[in-house]
Design an enzyme around this catalytic site. Structure first.
Site: not given
Ligand SMILES: NC(=O)c1ccc[n+]([C@@H]2O[C@H](COP(=O)([O-])OP(=O)(O)OC[C@H]3O[C@@H](n4cnc5c(N)ncnc54)[C@H](O)[C@@H]3O)[C@@H](O)[C@H]2O)c1
Length: 335
Positions: A22, A100, A102, A139, A161, A190-191, A199, A225, A230, A292
């Site tokens: 994201i 995060a 994630s 989230s 989480y 769910n993105v 990932k 399923s 979701r 889940y």
């Molecule tokens: N993708 C989804 O469906 C979804 C849904 C709900 C929430 N989120 C939240 O959205 C945000 C982005 O998610 P995403 O899907 O892009 O995941 P992602 O894992 O691709 O992105 C997270 C990024 O954070 C970086 N990171 C992790 N730990 C770190 C640290 N200690 N210091 C610096 N960087 C760090 C990782 O290298 C990664 O690039 C996250 O906070 C995730 O929890 C995502």
């Protein structure tokens, strides 16, 4: 409110987790639409270090940023010296906090709370010091198996989480009370979409089923399923919500979904239609029962009202828009 190119001229934007799914999409959004804004990406990238479930500790990947010309910092949000350096040497107007752990199946409670909650507090302090707007990723995992449609205020996380994201929201509310800055928490559902490939197995099932089908394999779904539903949301709508959250006086915590629950079976059926296949599905036991989510559906009434957010992609449209990229990634990375 829509930002014109000039609105963000000379503004400095920090995107933590900017080498991830994201965050990198946000970085490109600003580069393309606001070329005069200064965009700084902070990410720990991938070191190869793994969690006890075998997944990588961080999924950032340089390939997500190929073509991005802003500043890139490789660093850990848990590093207090780095945050002090950011405080002294930059003056951020907006912080998009996406960094995060994630991985919703991660078991390391200590690392999860430290990274997702404690480091977030330090970033909030940075936002306060710079008088910057904070827009952070919460989230749908905060809801666990709470009744659908999920509403802010009715959380029941069923993994660490989700608990960590809910703790971020509690912390944010404290800061909203005590500080003048605008703080927006976006509870993404769910993105799916471009730049999620790195990932690995935590990428969306849209991408994973797409690649199984392109490889001519039978799509593998969890048993039942058609009844696991979701709220799947396309990356473009996530970007829309983030941009709308930049408007003043929008502090709060909001769901970001489509408002519709769809099944994993629907994903496979839509993909097969788009890819012109009719492979038979295989059904396997779900190893994650207990932690889940079986039914998520965002109540987006307050998101619409407060942010002017309106999802533009139903799953059929999102998958259709995504298919060329699913194919490109398959050709360049998988084959
Ligand atoms: N993708 C989804 O469906 C979804 C849904 C709900 C929430 N989120 C939240 O959205 C945000 C982005 O998610 P995403 O899907 O892009 O995941 P992602 O894992 O691709 O992105 C997270 C990024 O954070 C970086 N990171 C992790 N730990 C770190 C640290 N200690 N210091 C610096 N960087 C760090 C990782 O290298 C990664 O690039 C996250 O906070 C995730 O929890 C995502």
């Amino acid at each position: 409110m829509r930002y014109t190119e000039d609105d963000l001229k000379d503004k400095t934007i920090l995107i933590t987790g900017g080498a991830g799914f994201i965050g990198s999409n946000l970085a490109f959004y600003f580069q393309e639409n606001h070329p005069d804004a200064k965009v700084v990406v902070l990410d720990s990238f991938r070191s190869g270090e793994t969690l006890s479930n075998g997944n990588l500790k961080s999924f950032g990947h340089f390939k997500n940023l190929i073509g991005f010309s802003g500043e890139i910092i490789s660093g850990d949000i848990n590093d207090k010296d780095l945050l002090l350096d950011l405080e002294v040497n930059y003056d951020f107007d907006y912080i998009f906090h996406e960094a995060a752990i994630s991985d919703t199946t991660a078991q390391e409670q200590d690392l999860m709370i430290k990274t997702n909650v404690n480091a977030y507090k330090d970033l909030l302090d940075l936002a306060v010091a710079h008088n910057a707007n904070m827009i952070y990723a919460s989230s749908a995992a905060t809801y666990g198996n709470a009744e659908s449609p999920q509403r802010v205020g009715r959380e029941a996380p069923n993994n660490v989480y989700g608990f960590s994201k809910l703790s971020m929201d509690h912390l944010s509310r404290e800061y909203m009370k005590e500080c003048d800055i605008n703080i927006v928490g976006l509870r993404y559902f769910n993105v799916y979409g471009a730049r999620e490939y790195f990932k690995n197995t935590t990428a969306s099932m849209v991408l994973q089923f797409g690649h199984q089908i392109l490889a001519g394999k039978n799509p593998r779904l969890f048993e039942g399923s058609d009844k696991i539903l979701r709220d799947f949301i396309y990356i473009e709508d996530i970007i829309q919500a983030n941009i709308k959250a930049m408007a003043p006086n929008t502090s709060g915590i909001y769901n970001v979904g489509t408002g519709k629950a769809r099944s994993f079976q629907d994903i496979v059926d839509i993909l097969q239609k788009e890819l012109g296949t009719s492979l038979e599905c295989e059904y396997i036991p779900n190893p994650f029962i207990g932690s889940y989510q079986f039914h998520t559906e965002a109540d987006i009434a307050t998101t619409k009202e407060a942010l002017g957010y309106a999802p533009a992609y139903e799953m059929e449209e999102g998958i259709k828009a995504y298919v060329p990229e699913i194919k490109r990634i398959y050709e360049t990375e998988v084959k």
